[in-house]
Enzyme design. Structure first.
Site, PDB file in Angstrom:
ATOM      1  N   PRO A 165       0.683  -1.339   0.063  1.00 44.80           N
ATOM      2  CA  PRO A 165      -0.113  -0.006   0.139  1.00 44.80           C
ATOM      3  C   PRO A 165       0.776   1.321  -0.044  1.00 44.80           C
ATOM      4  O   PRO A 165       1.776   1.372   0.747  1.00 44.80           O
ATOM      5  CB  PRO A 165      -0.864  -0.136   1.200  1.00 44.80           C
ATOM      6  N   CYS A 166       0.394   2.263  -0.720  1.00 46.67           N
ATOM      7  CA  CYS A 166       1.293   3.121  -1.016  1.00 46.67           C
ATOM      8  C   CYS A 166       1.021   4.606  -0.789  1.00 46.67           C
ATOM      9  O   CYS A 166       1.387   5.539  -1.124  1.00 46.67           O
ATOM     10  CB  CYS A 166       1.565   3.359  -2.597  1.00 46.67           C
TER      11      CYS A 166
END
Length: 388
Positions: free
Chosen positions: A94-95
């Site tokens: 997850p960015c």
């Protein structure tokens, strides 16, 4: 799908996918002839989507799953393969913590530490290759690693992979150069356990090219033949009031001058280009980067001619999902799954590179491109303000 079988009687080139989301990267890999043995995600609706499309899925927080089983046998057991048979581990931690559109808390944010779990899985399973993708913001993120000076987070991550014995290549690439009808920049890190000649795939599509098949794909190319776009999000009455005055390809700057300040409200005097306000897309250009909600006033992705945002099915077409792909959850869940996905054509290009290297058929230009920046080389060819 390839018919070659491994010694353990599993399909050739089996992959383990982490942080799989709606399976954009996974579908691209399978289109390249690789095989997704198992996928994993924390989001229940992503897991429902994966299973609805007849793929194996593990639901749960990868950090908690690893704490319970540090050897990562839970992945191998569900995939029904041996560690020695794993061709690659792929995924995008997850960015949001690294996004240039967010607060960029980076590694201080718990989501920004999930790359460590990806590294742990690679360390435990020792696949032949790995592919880690993320937003381009990670490439410029600085972190404090217990010293008085900051270091680039990307440098820290690459050192981790080097420490566990993987040769890596990396670059920021744009999916539009691989046949995606969308401008979408992603950081790609590819690793090889055995020091094989991996490389960032060369672009296949360009703004201008004498061969029409090698030109950028447009929104019109993506939506052609889609007779029923299906449901789309709702726009507020305020947005609708002004959007009806905006032509195809326009935004707030296209509004009559005497109502611009009224329409923009407090944003009128704020900085930035504000290109997403009252934005209508153009059929004749690639789409801007898909966001997780196309109905928001500052990041509107309005249909070129109709008074609505892009629909879920139009989103899926732009990302390259098959028309028969099933998305589970609410409309908001579906937009999120598609908006966060890796475009299928980009995933396919990376998968084809891995398969070519594995079969000893990697292109001659691969060696010339190692250590260079595909992204920077292409900047000279960008015409217009397409990235706004």
């Amino acid at each position: 799908m390839t018919n070659i079988r491994s010694l353990s009687n599993t399909p050739a080139y089996p992959l383990i996918s982490l942080f799989s989301g709606g399976m954009g990267l996974d579908i691209g890999m399978e289109a390249a002839g690789l095989h997704i043995a198992v996928s994993q995600d924390f989001d229940k609706w992503c897991v429902e989507t994966i299973r609805a499309n007849n793929h194996k899925a593990i639901e749960g927080d990868i950090k908690e799953l690893i704490q319970k089983d540090p050897s990562c046998e839970f992945l191998l057991k569900e995939a029904q393969i041996r560690a020695n048979d794993v061709f690659a581990v792929i995924g995008g931690p997850p960015c949001q913590a690294f996004s240039t559109a967010g607060r960029r808390r980076g590694e201080q944010d718990e989501r920004g530490q999930l790359y460590q779990q990806f590294v742990h899985v690679v360390t435990s399973i020792r696949p032949r290759f790995f592919v880690m993708e993320n937003v381009k913001g990670l490439a410029s993120m600085m972190v404090n690693k217990g010293t008085n000076s900051e270091r680039p987070l990307l440098e820290v991550i690459l050192e981790e992979f080097k420490r566990i014995g993987y040769h890596t290549v990396h670059d920021v690439v744009d999916a539009v150069h691989y046949g995606t009808p969308q401008f979408r920049e992603r950081l790609i890190i590819i690793g090889s356990r055995d020091n094989e000649p991996i490389y960032i795939p060369m672009p296949t599509h360009f703004h201008f090219h004498q061969n029409p098949e090698m030109r950028w794909r447009t929104l019109n190319d993506a939506l052609k033949g889609l007779d029923d776009p299906g449901p789309s999000g709702k726009l507020s009455e305020r947005i609708l009031k002004y959007l009806k005055l905006v032509p195809e390809g326009g935004n707030w700057k296209s509004l009559p001058q005497n109502i611009v300040e009224e329409a923009m409200g407090g944003a009128y005097k704020s900085g930035g280009g504000k290109v997403g306000f009252f934005r209508r897309l153009s059929f004749n250009e690639p789409s801007p980067t898909l966001v997780t909600s196309p109905s928001q006033k500052a990041t509107l992705l309005g249909h070129p001619r109709e008074l609505r945002p892009l629909s879920v099915r139009e989103y899926a077409r732009i990302q390259g999902f098959p028309d028969n792909w099933i998305f589970k959850g609410s409309l908001a869940n579906c937009y999120k799954q598609i908006g966060n996905a890796v475009p299928i054509p980009l995933g396919k290009a990376i998968g084809e590179m891995l398969r070519a290297v594995a079969m000893g058929n990697s292109k001659v230009y691969s060696k010339r491109m190692r250590g260079t920046s595909v992204h920077n080389k292409l900047k000279n060819y960008q015409i217009g303000n397409f990235y706004d």
